[in-house]
Design a protein around this motif. Structure first.
Motif, PDB file in Angstrom:
ATOM      1  N   LYS A   7     -94.953  35.458  32.825  1.00  0.00           N
ATOM      2  CA  LYS A   7     -96.135  36.012  32.149  1.00  0.00           C
ATOM      3  C   LYS A   7     -96.174  37.530  32.329  1.00  0.00           C
ATOM      4  O   LYS A   7     -96.376  38.284  31.374  1.00  0.00           O
ATOM      5  N   ASN A   8     -95.938  37.962  33.577  1.00  0.00           N
ATOM      6  CA  ASN A   8     -95.893  39.406  33.850  1.00  0.00           C
ATOM      7  C   ASN A   8     -94.841  40.098  32.989  1.00  0.00           C
ATOM      8  O   ASN A   8     -95.068  41.188  32.467  1.00  0.00           O
ATOM      9  N   ALA A   9     -93.677  39.439  32.883  1.00  0.00           N
ATOM     10  CA  ALA A   9     -92.581  40.031  32.115  1.00  0.00           C
ATOM     11  C   ALA A   9     -93.008  40.254  30.666  1.00  0.00           C
ATOM     12  O   ALA A   9     -92.820  41.335  30.103  1.00  0.00           O
ATOM     13  N   PHE A  10     -93.632  39.201  30.067  1.00  0.00           N
ATOM     14  CA  PHE A  10     -94.068  39.348  28.671  1.00  0.00           C
ATOM     15  C   PHE A  10     -95.110  40.456  28.525  1.00  0.00           C
ATOM     16  O   PHE A  10     -95.060  41.256  27.605  1.00  0.00           O
ATOM     17  N   LEU A  11     -96.051  40.495  29.477  1.00  0.00           N
ATOM     18  CA  LEU A  11     -97.093  41.543  29.439  1.00  0.00           C
ATOM     19  C   LEU A  11     -96.445  42.913  29.475  1.00  0.00           C
ATOM     20  O   LEU A  11     -96.777  43.809  28.702  1.00  0.00           O
ATOM     21  N   SER A  12     -95.493  43.060  30.412  1.00  0.00           N
ATOM     22  CA  SER A  12     -94.841  44.355  30.603  1.00  0.00           C
ATOM     23  C   SER A  12     -94.056  44.759  29.350  1.00  0.00           C
ATOM     24  O   SER A  12     -94.073  45.921  28.943  1.00  0.00           O
ATOM     25  N   LEU A 365     -86.216  41.151  40.798  1.00  0.00           N
ATOM     26  CA  LEU A 365     -86.056  40.007  39.893  1.00  0.00           C
ATOM     27  C   LEU A 365     -86.991  40.118  38.695  1.00  0.00           C
ATOM     28  O   LEU A 365     -86.628  39.794  37.579  1.00  0.00           O
ATOM     29  N   GLN A 366     -88.239  40.590  38.979  1.00  0.00           N
ATOM     30  CA  GLN A 366     -89.224  40.760  37.908  1.00  0.00           C
ATOM     31  C   GLN A 366     -88.675  41.719  36.834  1.00  0.00           C
ATOM     32  O   GLN A 366     -88.711  41.435  35.646  1.00  0.00           O
ATOM     33  N   GLN A 367     -88.099  42.850  37.334  1.00  0.00           N
ATOM     34  CA  GLN A 367     -87.528  43.843  36.407  1.00  0.00           C
ATOM     35  C   GLN A 367     -86.364  43.224  35.618  1.00  0.00           C
ATOM     36  O   GLN A 367     -86.243  43.403  34.412  1.00  0.00           O
ATOM     37  N   LEU A 368     -85.529  42.472  36.369  1.00  0.00           N
ATOM     38  CA  LEU A 368     -84.338  41.897  35.758  1.00  0.00           C
ATOM     39  C   LEU A 368     -84.736  40.896  34.675  1.00  0.00           C
ATOM     40  O   LEU A 368     -84.136  40.841  33.602  1.00  0.00           O
ATOM     41  N   GLU A 370     -87.426  40.891  32.835  1.00  0.00           N
ATOM     42  CA  GLU A 370     -87.865  41.606  31.621  1.00  0.00           C
ATOM     43  C   GLU A 370     -86.654  42.035  30.807  1.00  0.00           C
ATOM     44  O   GLU A 370     -86.582  41.864  29.590  1.00  0.00           O
ATOM     45  N   MET A 371     -85.697  42.588  31.564  1.00  0.00           N
ATOM     46  CA  MET A 371     -84.503  43.093  30.907  1.00  0.00           C
ATOM     47  C   MET A 371     -83.745  41.955  30.203  1.00  0.00           C
ATOM     48  O   MET A 371     -83.277  42.088  29.076  1.00  0.00           O
ATOM     49  N   LEU A 372     -83.582  40.821  30.903  1.00  0.00           N
ATOM     50  CA  LEU A 372     -82.817  39.709  30.351  1.00  0.00           C
ATOM     51  C   LEU A 372     -83.498  39.101  29.124  1.00  0.00           C
ATOM     52  O   LEU A 372     -82.824  38.634  28.210  1.00  0.00           O
ATOM     53  N   LEU A 373     -84.840  39.121  29.112  1.00  0.00           N
ATOM     54  CA  LEU A 373     -85.549  38.604  27.935  1.00  0.00           C
ATOM     55  C   LEU A 373     -85.188  39.439  26.709  1.00  0.00           C
ATOM     56  O   LEU A 373     -84.890  38.920  25.639  1.00  0.00           O
ATOM     57  N   VAL A 374     -85.215  40.768  26.893  1.00  0.00           N
ATOM     58  CA  VAL A 374     -84.848  41.658  25.783  1.00  0.00           C
ATOM     59  C   VAL A 374     -83.382  41.418  25.408  1.00  0.00           C
ATOM     60  O   VAL A 374     -83.028  41.285  24.236  1.00  0.00           O
ATOM     61  N   ALA A 375     -82.537  41.311  26.458  1.00  0.00           N
ATOM     62  CA  ALA A 375     -81.103  41.132  26.225  1.00  0.00           C
ATOM     63  C   ALA A 375     -80.828  39.837  25.478  1.00  0.00           C
ATOM     64  O   ALA A 375     -79.953  39.776  24.609  1.00  0.00           O
ATOM     65  N   ALA A 376     -81.582  38.778  25.817  1.00  0.00           N
ATOM     66  CA  ALA A 376     -81.342  37.471  25.188  1.00  0.00           C
ATOM     67  C   ALA A 376     -81.556  37.557  23.683  1.00  0.00           C
ATOM     68  O   ALA A 376     -80.746  37.072  22.890  1.00  0.00           O
ATOM     69  N   VAL A 377     -82.660  38.218  23.286  1.00  0.00           N
ATOM     70  CA  VAL A 377     -82.942  38.362  21.853  1.00  0.00           C
ATOM     71  C   VAL A 377     -81.836  39.196  21.203  1.00  0.00           C
ATOM     72  O   VAL A 377     -81.287  38.849  20.150  1.00  0.00           O
ATOM     73  N   ALA A 378     -81.475  40.310  21.870  1.00  0.00           N
ATOM     74  CA  ALA A 378     -80.422  41.194  21.341  1.00  0.00           C
ATOM     75  C   ALA A 378     -79.110  40.418  21.194  1.00  0.00           C
ATOM     76  O   ALA A 378     -78.386  40.554  20.203  1.00  0.00           O
TER      77      ALA A 378
END
Length: 493
Positions: A7-12, A365-368, A370-378
């Motif tokens: 949830k935090n990742a999506f918010l961020s 891990l929280q930062q990672l 967020e990054m992986l979510l963006v990376a997955a879509v990319a």
């Protein structure tokens, strides 16, 4: 727990939408470049395999001409120092590992009273009335094979015609009847050229008689025509003094031995290997297992083409590897910089988490995440665009694989037009259209289709994840060295 982090990742991601889009674009670019690199690698590997299967992997045992001429004394007849390859010698190699099949060859010559040769030049005919006659008498010691222009007809005697270059490379093609095979051993069957056949009104099934003076005896022998071939390649028709391809008669080895006057000597022995990769291994094995003197004789690999192509392909492959390293390095660096800049804006947030007793690992891990979510879509999107990229690569490779020669053909704007500046716009748009068409259709040669395979996609996913990890750990490590208090103070400052 995990759900809170997500949830935090999506918010961020939502909160820092500008940064997210920037990361997203950069990741797509990186992913596509990685796909291009991986495609080039797999395509050049495929091309190597393709070339290996089509190129000759034959090795020829012949007399080492260079050494032979070195041993010759001044003015000595070449025939006196010449050593012939013998059947006994050649037999030592035919059953070695890697040998798929072989062919023994004897090149000699003969004359005929029953048929006329095809004349290459008009003046030869006038000469043959008088001048040539004296010339045509063979010297006593003539052993054939060396100077095959002594008789009017060249004899090429073989174990089998199945693998002869002239036919496999289609410089000559069979037009009637059949070529000789190992089943013709010991027979009088022969194959002649169509011009010679029509000049003498010969057909498949007819008989011709050849004569020669061998070891002071005149011998004559009848041959039965079982096949007629046609010369396609003008390069075979040399100038005067060259052997005339129209007058070449193919026979079984035994006929060659008869006209050579020796049942032990060969002109050459060719071994066809199972794979060009084994050429060197076979040459080593031959030295080890046979008692052939490789000073006098040489075992030459017909792999010039293979070497040329393999070199250019290996260059392409190493280019792909360097390209990948550069892309991965540059990609990680750019992502690192963006993250360092954005993490500085999150000092306060991180400081608060730390002072609340949140573990440093969890923050990373929280930062990672967020990054992986963006990376997955990319990643998912780049699989689509990557298909176009790999089509482009495949088409470039295909443009370069004509005539057994493979090179990477990077479409370029034509230099001269670029200089003249007038047609440049048209040229560039043509280039653009070609790139666009290439991107949407794979190469016609399925062997070179470098479409995204599962392994390529898996590699891509691995590399992308690794880049994300590196580009998070480095900036995070920089912050997490500090204590929560220092971080909060920094934020205030």
């Amino acid at each position: 727990g995990g759900r809170g982090m997500l949830k935090n990742a999506f918010l961020s991601i939502r909160k820092n939408i500008g940064k997210t889009i920037l990361l997203f674009v950069i990741m797509i670019v990186i992913a596509n470049l990685i796909i291009a690199g991986l495609s080039i690698q797999s395509a050049s590997k495929k091309s190597m395999d393709q070339i290996r299967s089509t190129l000759g992997s034959d090795v020829t045992l012949t007399t080492n001409m260079k050494n032979m001429m070195n041993q010759r004394e001044k003015g000595q007849a070449v025939d006196e120092v010449r050593a012939s390859v013998t059947i006994a010698m050649a037999d030592q190699l035919k059953n070695l590992q890697y040998v798929k099949s072989y062919n023994y060859n004897i090149s000699t010559s003969a004359d005929s009273d029953t048929i006329d040769p095809v004349e290459l030049t008009a003046d030869e005919e006038n000469q043959s009335e008088g001048g040539m006659q004296g010339n045509k008498q063979k010297p006593d010691n003539f052993q054939g094979g060396f100077d095959s222009n002594q008789g009017e007809f060249s004899i090429s005697a073989n174990t089998t015609m199945e693998y002869i270059d002239t036919f496999s490379e289609e410089k000559s093609t069979l037009i009637e009847g059949r070529l000789l095979s190992a089943n013709d051993a010991g027979t009088n069957n022969c194959v002649i050229e169509t011009t010679l056949a029509s000049d003498n009104d010969l057909d498949v099934g007819d008989t011709i008689t050849l004569t020669a003076t061998v070891n002071d005896e005149t011998i004559s022998h009848d041959l039965t025509i079982v096949g007629i071939y046609e010369v396609n390649d003008s390069q075979q028709i040399g100038g005067p003094g060259q052997s005339n391809p129209f007058n070449t008669i193919y026979t079984d080895l035994s006929i060659g031995q008869l006209f050579l006057g020796s049942d032990s000597d060969l002109t050459s022995a060719v071994y066809y290997l199972d794979d060009p990769e084994n050429l060197e291994a076979f040459q080593e094995l031959a030295k080890e297992k046979s008692d052939i003197d490789f000073e006098t004789y040489s075992l030459d690999a017909n792999d010039r083409l293979y070497q040329q192509n393999i070199n250019s392909l290996e260059n392409t492959q190493s280019f792909a590897t360097i390209f990948l390293i550069v892309v991965i390095g540059a990609g990680s660096a750019i992502l690192c910089l963006i993250l360092i800049l954005t993490i500085r804006n999150r000092y306060y947030e991180i400081g608060v988490f730390l002072s609340l007793g949140q573990s440093k690992i969890k923050i990373i891990l929280q930062q990672l995440l967020e990054m992986l979510l963006v990376a997955a879509v990319a990643f998912v999107i780049s699989l689509g665009t990557g298909k176009m990229v790999s089509n482009l690569v495949g088409n470039m490779l295909e443009a370069g694989t004509n005539d057994n020669h493979v090179q990477m053909e990077i479409p370029a704007v034509d230099q001269e037009t670029a200089d003249s500046n007038l047609d440049q716009g048209a040229e560039v748009s043509k280039f653009g259209r070609r790139m666009f068409n290439d991107a949407f259709s794979g190469p016609e040669n399925t062997e070179l289709d470098v479409s995204l395979t599962v392994p390529t996609a898996a590699k891509l996913a691995g590399i992308t994840a690794a880049i994300c990890l590196v580009s998070i750990v480095i900036p995070s490590a920089y912050i997490l060295r500090l204590s929560p208090r220092e971080i909060l103070v920094k934020k205030e400052g």
